[in-house]
Design an enzyme around this catalytic site. Structure first.
Site, PDB file in Angstrom:
ATOM      1  N   ARG A   1       0.861  -1.176   0.000  1.00 54.53           N
ATOM      2  CA  ARG A   1       0.000   0.000   0.000  1.00 54.53           C
ATOM      3  C   ARG A   1       0.901   1.230   0.000  1.00 54.53           C
ATOM      4  O   ARG A   1       2.017   1.194   0.534  1.00 54.53           O
ATOM      5  CB  ARG A   1      -0.902   0.013   1.232  1.00 54.53           C
TER       6      ARG A   1
ATOM      7  N   LYS B   1      -2.172  -2.918   8.219  1.00 60.47           N
ATOM      8  CA  LYS B   1      -3.216  -2.435   9.113  1.00 60.47           C
ATOM      9  C   LYS B   1      -3.037  -3.049  10.495  1.00 60.47           C
ATOM     10  O   LYS B   1      -2.749  -4.230  10.625  1.00 60.47           O
ATOM     11  CB  LYS B   1      -4.590  -2.775   8.539  1.00 60.47           C
TER      12      LYS B   1
ATOM     13  N   HIS C   1      -2.612   2.439  -5.847  1.00 59.55           N
ATOM     14  CA  HIS C   1      -3.282   1.153  -5.685  1.00 59.55           C
ATOM     15  C   HIS C   1      -3.303   0.359  -6.990  1.00 59.55           C
ATOM     16  O   HIS C   1      -3.463  -0.865  -6.967  1.00 59.55           O
ATOM     17  CB  HIS C   1      -4.699   1.362  -5.161  1.00 59.55           C
TER      18      HIS C   1
ATOM     19  N   ARG D   1      -0.583  -2.064  -6.821  1.00 56.81           N
ATOM     20  CA  ARG D   1      -0.923  -3.154  -5.891  1.00 56.81           C
ATOM     21  C   ARG D   1      -1.865  -4.156  -6.562  1.00 56.81           C
ATOM     22  O   ARG D   1      -1.671  -5.362  -6.456  1.00 56.81           O
ATOM     23  CB  ARG D   1      -1.561  -2.561  -4.636  1.00 56.81           C
TER      24      ARG D   1
ATOM     25  N   HIS E   1      -3.606  -9.260   3.424  1.00 53.53           N
ATOM     26  CA  HIS E   1      -5.056  -9.322   3.598  1.00 53.53           C
ATOM     27  C   HIS E   1      -5.392 -10.189   4.806  1.00 53.53           C
ATOM     28  O   HIS E   1      -4.850 -11.287   4.958  1.00 53.53           O
ATOM     29  CB  HIS E   1      -5.736  -9.932   2.363  1.00 53.53           C
TER      30      HIS E   1
ATOM     31  N   TYR F   1      -9.344 -10.992  -6.889  1.00 50.18           N
ATOM     32  CA  TYR F   1      -8.408 -10.954  -8.004  1.00 50.18           C
ATOM     33  C   TYR F   1      -8.541 -12.189  -8.893  1.00 50.18           C
ATOM     34  O   TYR F   1      -8.236 -12.132 -10.078  1.00 50.18           O
ATOM     35  CB  TYR F   1      -6.972 -10.831  -7.485  1.00 50.18           C
TER      36      TYR F   1
END
Length: 309
Positions: free
Chosen positions: A154, A182, A254, A257, A280, A289
């Site tokens: 990111r 995150k 993004h 990514r 993730h 994806y």
């Protein structure tokens, strides 16, 4: 209103200090909850204990359709706001500030499924080649773009990198990077040859020129004045490179990514491996994806197979 504001500030401290959320995430929570408090105030509510399920549902309905002739927010924005509201109410219940979580059963509005946008390998190469040059800024820009595509990072993870997060192998050349996702969750992602070479060139001939222009910072990517590169600056670097490469698609950090993930899956990588590389929490997010690559396969089949029509 004062009781509500104190409860919100207590929650924001919690997510910042105890849950390790980034300043950007905390700021987003603050904006969403400020809007929620305005909604509650208009309904005459000034105590967290007085909020009911009906009030939460009315908030979601109001942001979608304000009823005053203005346009409401999208389903995705309403879902994000509700996520902030649900987090706050869950916190209130867990801390014993209210008797129960009145937002627990509230469901977000249905959203249309959006597939990630990726560009082709040839377009990625054009984008990267547009960052040629041997001056410190050009070396930095090439290193940043190569790293984003090589790791699927990111943009916030990339600009938050410190020099020490580039993990070196034999000869002092970077072999991998340590990314913090995150919740400050750490993952190690390998670097390919092109990204290694671009980073090495920047660290040897680019960053040492930029660093003395500002105060000492451990940040890997520096601006022209020697300060840590901002997310906005990284976005502009990519946008300018896309313009020089004459790419007509809308390109953002993004995009690289998404392209990283799509190209890995098209190359036969396991979805669980890609999940780990992307950071993730759920494989369901990564599986979006696989729909992209399946669509590409169907299109190729429809174009090339003699029995397709």
């Amino acid at each position: 209103m004062e009781q509500l504001e104190r409860a919100v500030e207590r929650y924001l401290r919690h997510v910042r200090l105890e849950r390790g959320r980034s300043p950007h995430t905390v700021a987003a929570y603050r904006r969403d909850l400020a809007r929620y408090l305005t909604h509650l105030g208009a309904r005459g509510i000034d105590d967290p204990a007085a909020i009911s399920e009906v009030d939460v549902g009315a908030f979601v309905a109001a942001v979608r359709d304000p009823g005053d002739g203005t346009t409401g927010v999208s389903a995705s924005s309403a879902a994000r706001m509700l996520s902030s509201v649900r987090g706050w109410h869950r916190f209130l219940a867990e801390e014993g500030l209210v008797a129960r979580d009145v937002a627990a059963e509230q469901r977000p509005p249905k959203q249309p499924k959006r597939l990630p946008k990726a560009i082709s390998i040839a377009e990625v190469e054009r984008l990267l080649e547009a960052c040629g040059g041997d001056d410190p800024i050009a070396l930095r820009d090439r290193a940043l773009l190569e790293l984003l595509y090589a790791t699927g990072a990111r943009v916030s993870e990339a600009v938050d990198l410190a020099v020490d997060d580039v993990l070196t192998g034999e000869g002092g050349v970077g072999e991998a990077v340590r990314l913090f996702g995150k919740g400050r969750k750490q993952r190690i992602v390998p670097l390919g040859r092109y990204a290694r070479e671009a980073l090495d060139a920047y660290l040897v001939r680019g960053r040492p020129v930029l660093a003395p222009r500002g105060s000492a910072t451990p940040a890997l990517f520096l601006g022209a004045r020697g300060a840590k590169l901002s997310r906005q600056s990284a976005w502009l670097i990519i946008r300018d490179a896309a313009a020089r490469a004459s790419l007509t698609a809308e390109i953002s950090p993004h995009t690289l990514r998404h392209s990283f993930a799509t190209h890995l899956l098209e190359g036969g990588a396991d979805v669980r491996v890609v999940q780990e590389l992307l950071g993730h929490a759920s494989v369901a997010t990564t599986q979006l994806y696989t729909l992209v690559t399946a669509d590409a396969a169907r299109e190729a089949w429809a174009t090339a197979h003699p029995r397709a029509l």
